[in-house]
Design a protein around this motif. Sequence first.
Motif, PDB file in Angstrom:
ATOM      1  N   GLU A 211      27.375 -33.043 -75.655  1.00 26.24           N
ATOM      2  CA  GLU A 211      26.050 -32.489 -75.977  1.00 26.24           C
ATOM      3  C   GLU A 211      25.970 -32.066 -77.440  1.00 26.24           C
ATOM      4  O   GLU A 211      24.942 -32.263 -78.106  1.00 26.24           O
ATOM      5  N   LEU A 212      27.041 -31.483 -77.955  1.00 31.27           N
ATOM      6  CA  LEU A 212      27.068 -31.090 -79.362  1.00 31.27           C
ATOM      7  C   LEU A 212      26.990 -32.310 -80.258  1.00 31.27           C
ATOM      8  O   LEU A 212      26.264 -32.310 -81.268  1.00 31.27           O
ATOM      9  N   GLN A 215      23.434 -33.615 -80.426  1.00 31.56           N
ATOM     10  CA  GLN A 215      22.577 -32.808 -81.296  1.00 31.56           C
ATOM     11  C   GLN A 215      22.816 -33.134 -82.761  1.00 31.56           C
ATOM     12  O   GLN A 215      21.879 -33.231 -83.562  1.00 31.56           O
ATOM     13  N   ALA A 218      21.106 -36.328 -83.423  1.00 32.18           N
ATOM     14  CA  ALA A 218      19.656 -36.126 -83.513  1.00 32.18           C
ATOM     15  C   ALA A 218      19.273 -35.611 -84.900  1.00 32.18           C
ATOM     16  O   ALA A 218      18.265 -36.041 -85.483  1.00 32.18           O
ATOM     17  N   ASP A 219      20.075 -34.707 -85.448  1.00 33.79           N
ATOM     18  CA  ASP A 219      19.818 -34.207 -86.802  1.00 33.79           C
ATOM     19  C   ASP A 219      20.019 -35.316 -87.839  1.00 33.79           C
ATOM     20  O   ASP A 219      19.269 -35.405 -88.820  1.00 33.79           O
TER      21      ASP A 219
END
Length: 453
Positions: A211-212, A215, A218-219
């Motif tokens: 999950e990290l 993210q 996504a950034d």
Amino acid sequence: MSSSSRLEPAASALTKDQLTAWRQAFLADPTAVRAQNAVTKVSIDDVALNRQRLIDTPRSMSHRLDDWEAANQGNSGRCWLFAALNLLRSDARKKLNVKNFEFSQNHAMYWDKIERANYFLEDVIALADREPDDRLLSFLLKNLLGDGGQWNMEVSIFLKHGVVPKELMPETQSSGNTSRMNTSLGTLLRKGAKQLRDAVRSGADAEQVAELKVQLLADTHRILTIHLGVPPTEFEWQWNDDERNFHRGGTFTPQQFLAEYTDIDLRDYICLVDDPRPEHPKGTTLTVAHLGNVVAGDPVLYLNTDIATIKRITAETIADGEPVWFGCDVDPQFYRQEGVWAADLFDYSGVYGVDLRTTKEDRIRYGDSEMTHAMLFTGVDLDEQGVARRWRVENSWGIEKFDKGFCTMADSWFDEYVFEVVVRRDRLPAELQAAIDASPIVLDAWDPMGALA
């Protein structure tokens, strides 16, 4: 005194007497003084240029394929993508009957960047037990997300993400000037590397780590899209050809567009390299640890081949009507004013009075040469016996330079500074075709053969 201490040379500082002697010897040497007078007024290249060699390297070719305009990568390191897309467009332009058609280089770089971010973060997770100053991890942290690449890396991008016409994802300020964008992405990913490493080492489970990573990606996607634009997922394609005929192609995904307007099967190609180090024998395959961009994509694979065979296959490919992608060390012995390479084009040793001659093997082994640039061979000049004398090269530095963007390479330069070419597998002799499937020698991530063109 121990045996080990006897082997250590004593440290020796420069002395005043040495410096005085060298100064006096220099001032007493009229050749050195004349060289100083010249080089302090004009470029060393203007002094060292072998004018006769320049004259003996004309632009005419017995086999020339290009009749299109050279592209322009701007202030970016996307040469490998430009060279590959130039190869693809040499095929597409025939189907489209549009001489100066281009695929979007911005689209290709967009997908390479985000895929490479994922590739890097996967490495970080796998190496979470190592300290940041570990040689491998520190190398990956220092060299993440540059603009350069290798042939198999672009094959992975094209096969997964396809291609689009340049007009559908045109250049932006950042695509041609990547420094600021790359700096921001580097900061994000290095910060993310610490977060991932800390999470793994503190006992986070696989789902939390994943999950990290998502993210962080996504950034990365957000930053890339701000700089480069939104890549099309589906588009309508219609065009006017060079005879002003209108064509309505239909609606395509980027993957469908690649299949429809090129007949080149990217998996049919193999990268031949000239690695002269004897520990990597000719006829063996090589790969480089941790070099890639798409997770589960094409691994980087080289087939080490003698330079004579590389040149013969390259010339035969051009003579049969197909350009050839290649990687080289672009700067040595390059006369930028006219776009000419020759192995003896500049006599730096003669100007300095210092012997600077080295071998290709030594330059690789001691860090003096590596792949720095990729381009496209679009011509070759063969003598009456079919032996190559010089080569024509499509660069990606715009039409204002050289011969409207095209350069000329003396055959002697090919021997010394060309490292790799990409050709169809069926052009190889039987023994080299058989060698492709052998287990490769795995080179360290920092090996010179891992340099990105």
